[in-house]
Design a protein around this motif. Structure first.
Motif, mmCIF file in Angstrom:
data_model
loop_
_atom_site.group_PDB
_atom_site.id
_atom_site.type_symbol
_atom_site.label_atom_id
_atom_site.label_comp_id
_atom_site.label_asym_id
_atom_site.label_seq_id
_atom_site.Cartn_x
_atom_site.Cartn_y
_atom_site.Cartn_z
ATOM 1 N N HIS A 19 -0.809 4.544 -0.117
ATOM 2 C CA HIS A 19 -1.871 5.819 0.083
ATOM 3 C C HIS A 19 -2.144 6.274 1.436
ATOM 4 O O HIS A 19 -2.013 7.314 1.936
ATOM 5 C CB HIS A 19 -3.090 5.410 -0.496
ATOM 6 N N GLU A 20 -2.063 5.241 2.473
ATOM 7 C CA GLU A 20 -2.724 5.605 4.061
ATOM 8 C C GLU A 20 -1.320 6.097 4.676
ATOM 9 O O GLU A 20 -0.413 5.149 4.631
ATOM 10 C CB GLU A 20 -3.487 4.174 4.380
ATOM 11 N N VAL A 21 -1.480 6.864 5.327
ATOM 12 C CA VAL A 21 -0.486 7.522 6.412
ATOM 13 C C VAL A 21 -0.015 6.545 7.358
ATOM 14 O O VAL A 21 -1.176 5.853 7.792
ATOM 15 C CB VAL A 21 -0.856 8.902 6.735
ATOM 16 N N THR A 22 1.075 6.388 7.615
ATOM 17 C CA THR A 22 1.623 5.487 8.997
ATOM 18 C C THR A 22 2.175 5.923 9.804
ATOM 19 O O THR A 22 2.745 5.088 11.000
ATOM 20 C CB THR A 22 2.461 4.328 8.161
ATOM 21 N N GLN B 290 0.892 -1.199 -0.230
ATOM 22 C CA GLN B 290 0.049 0.020 0.011
ATOM 23 C C GLN B 290 0.783 1.262 0.050
ATOM 24 O O GLN B 290 1.924 1.191 0.606
ATOM 25 C CB GLN B 290 -0.818 0.055 1.142
ATOM 26 N N VAL C 39 3.769 8.334 4.500
ATOM 27 C CA VAL C 39 3.782 7.032 4.383
ATOM 28 C C VAL C 39 4.992 6.482 4.445
ATOM 29 O O VAL C 39 5.858 6.557 3.504
ATOM 30 C CB VAL C 39 2.992 6.513 3.321
ATOM 31 N N HIS D 213 1.523 3.917 13.056
ATOM 32 C CA HIS D 213 0.457 2.743 13.015
ATOM 33 C C HIS D 213 1.245 1.440 12.445
ATOM 34 O O HIS D 213 2.326 1.416 12.011
ATOM 35 C CB HIS D 213 -0.479 3.317 11.869
ATOM 36 N N VAL E 292 -3.905 -0.585 7.161
ATOM 37 C CA VAL E 292 -3.130 0.084 7.990
ATOM 38 C C VAL E 292 -4.049 0.189 9.277
ATOM 39 O O VAL E 292 -5.162 0.758 9.089
ATOM 40 C CB VAL E 292 -2.891 1.718 7.337
#
Length: 258
Positions: free
Chosen positions: A212-215, A210, A222, A248, A239
């Motif tokens: 796109h989702e912030v971690t 992945q 990301v 995360h 995530v």
């Protein structure tokens, strides 16, 4: 279809997240353990396992890793500190791999950092070296090569790993040596503009589950990734927000493509 789960997590040496005081939040390794257990992953890749000590001291046995090893029943583990260095700053260090199946052929590769000067606590500093660790295991009759890394955060030094690409290139070279069989790489890559990282690894035959989702809680980046090669097929991923760290969790499920 036989699948297995991989958990990627920068555990920030067990320091929980507090919106009001993130740097002063307490360490709660029990919460870290509970988060890891709750996902019942077959493979667990951890960064920042230990808290760096003054003067670069590295206690043996490593306390957090030792506690997790004793508490994670049914898992086999491998851990390494980076190269000892008195310049080490008081953040998280050390990488670990846990697996429900036995680990073998473990390896450690030090990743030199460039001599970029920066200021910390009123003093001029240069960054310490980083680390890539590896191990093999067997799942469902397949040999699986695992890697785990934590690269230098160049964006914190007003620079970029696109301009200082040696660490990324050393990891790529190692990954190419293992492209003939199922191989996974997880870690905190510390790349704020991650598109170039993802492209670079794709050119070497490795794809991110992945992008796109912030971690990371501190900035909308990301930073954490799991890369896989053509011998593996991702089934699903997520995530997973957690208050057990400033990162995360990233959980991915795979099956063998061959």
């Amino acid at each position: 279809m036989s699948t297995f789960k991989v958990l990627q997590f920068n555990m920030q040496f067990g320091q929980v997240w507090d919106d009001a005081d993130p740097d002063g939040a307490p360490v709660d390794i029990e919460r870290t353990l509970a988060e890891i257990r709750s996902h019942d992953a077959d493979i667990v890749l951890l960064q920042e396992v230990e808290h760096a000590m003054p003067g670069g001291a590295q206690p043996y046995p490593p306390p957090n890793y030792t506690y997790l090893s004793k508490s994670l029943d049914g898992y086999h583990g491998f851990f390494s500190y980076p190269k000892a260095d008195p310049r080490e700053l008081p953040f998280g260090i050390g990488l670990a791999i846990f697996s429900k199946t036995p680990l073998f052929d473990t390896s450690t590769r030090h990743l030199p950092s460039p001599p970029i000067e920066f200021e910390f606590a009123g003093e001029q500093k240069t960054p310490t070296d980083r680390l890539l660790i590896g191990a093999k295991t067997r799942i469902a009759g397949h040999e699986l090569q695992l890697f785990n890394t934590h690269l230098l955060a160049f964006f914190m030094l007003n620079s970029s790993s696109e301009h200082h690409s040696d660490q990324r290139q050393l990891v790529i070279e190692q990954m190419r040596r293992h492209s003939g069989g199922p191989t996974l790489l997880g870690g905190d890559f510390n790349v704020s503009k991650h598109d170039s990282l993802v492209r670079q690894f794709a050119e070497a035959g490795y794809h991110a589950v992945q992008t796109h989702e912030v971690t990371w809680r501190r900035r909308p980046y990301v930073l954490d990734h799991i890369f896989y090669n053509r011998h593996l097929s991702p089934v699903r991923h997520a995530v997973i927000p957690t208050m057990a760290s400033d990162h995360h969790m990233l959980l991915a499920e795979f099956t063998f493509a061959d």
